[in-house]
Design a protein around this motif. Structure first.
Motif, PDB file in Angstrom:
ATOM      1  N   GLU A   1     -96.725 -38.248 -32.711  1.00 59.64           N
ATOM      2  CA  GLU A   1     -96.915 -39.513 -32.008  1.00 59.64           C
ATOM      3  C   GLU A   1     -98.405 -39.867 -31.966  1.00 59.64           C
ATOM      4  O   GLU A   1     -98.794 -41.010 -32.214  1.00 59.64           O
TER       5      GLU A   1
ATOM      6  N   HIS B   1     -99.602 -36.589 -22.359  1.00 55.48           N
ATOM      7  CA  HIS B   1     -98.938 -35.523 -23.127  1.00 55.48           C
ATOM      8  C   HIS B   1     -99.462 -34.157 -22.686  1.00 55.48           C
ATOM      9  O   HIS B   1     -98.687 -33.226 -22.479  1.00 55.48           O
TER      10      HIS B   1
ATOM     11  N   ASP C   1     -94.418 -45.138 -24.053  1.00 50.30           N
ATOM     12  CA  ASP C   1     -94.038 -45.247 -25.468  1.00 50.30           C
ATOM     13  C   ASP C   1     -93.597 -46.675 -25.795  1.00 50.30           C
ATOM     14  O   ASP C   1     -93.819 -47.160 -26.901  1.00 50.30           O
TER      15      ASP C   1
ATOM     16  N   HIS D   1    -103.126 -41.930 -23.366  1.00 47.54           N
ATOM     17  CA  HIS D   1    -101.765 -41.490 -23.671  1.00 47.54           C
ATOM     18  C   HIS D   1    -101.752 -39.987 -23.975  1.00 47.54           C
ATOM     19  O   HIS D   1    -100.870 -39.253 -23.546  1.00 47.54           O
TER      20      HIS D   1
ATOM     21  N   HIS E   1     -91.851 -41.610 -19.174  1.00 45.52           N
ATOM     22  CA  HIS E   1     -92.915 -41.726 -20.177  1.00 45.52           C
ATOM     23  C   HIS E   1     -92.500 -42.673 -21.309  1.00 45.52           C
ATOM     24  O   HIS E   1     -93.283 -43.518 -21.742  1.00 45.52           O
TER      25      HIS E   1
HETATM   26 FE   LIG Z   1     -95.814 -40.324 -25.735  1.00 45.51          FE
END
Ligand SMILES: [Fe+2]
Length: 126
Positions: A55, A74, A116, A70, A111
């Motif tokens: 990602e 994670h 996303d 972002h 999330h």
């Molecule tokens: Fe993500």
């Protein structure tokens, strides 16, 4: 819970990997798979790393302006997951598995829905 259409970002690679993550999280609660819990936890941890790396690569290659923040989401999740798995390994019991299942599915759902989806809107609008 399992993956459902409300979680679709429309980015094929990401959606496929999210489905796989939910399958693994769901398997933790499947009593017929009880003997496989350590194996499933190992798969989940490894697959989370792979998914986030993929990602983040997509964020970088598309010049996503929110890539850095972002990434910290994670990293925080990976830390919490590792702590929870270590807790289970030190003392394998059902409440510890339930805690991992709940934490991971809640985090992942939120999330995806918030962050996303935001990336997906950016990715498709380029
Ligand atoms: Fe993500």
């Amino acid at each position: 819970m399992l993956w459902n259409d409300s979680l679709a970002t429309g980015v094929a690679l990401i959606d496929e990997q999210h489905k796989e993550l939910f399958r693994a999280i769901d398997m933790l609660m499947d009593t017929s798979q009880k003997g496989r819990i350590p194996e499933v936890l190992k798969f989940l941890s490894d697959y989370v790393d792979k998914h986030f790396a993929d990602e983040q690569k997509l964020h970088a290659s598309s010049g996503y302006p929110k890539a850095a923040v972002h990434r910290t989401y994670h990293e925080n999740f990976v830390r919490t997951l590792r702590e929870n798995v270590a807790k289970y390994n030190a003392n394998p019991n059902i409440p510890a598995i339930l805690a991992i299942n709940t934490m991971a599915s809640n985090w992942l759902t939120e999330h995806i829905m918030v962050h996303d989806m935001e990336f997906s809107r950016y990715y498709k609008s380029r």
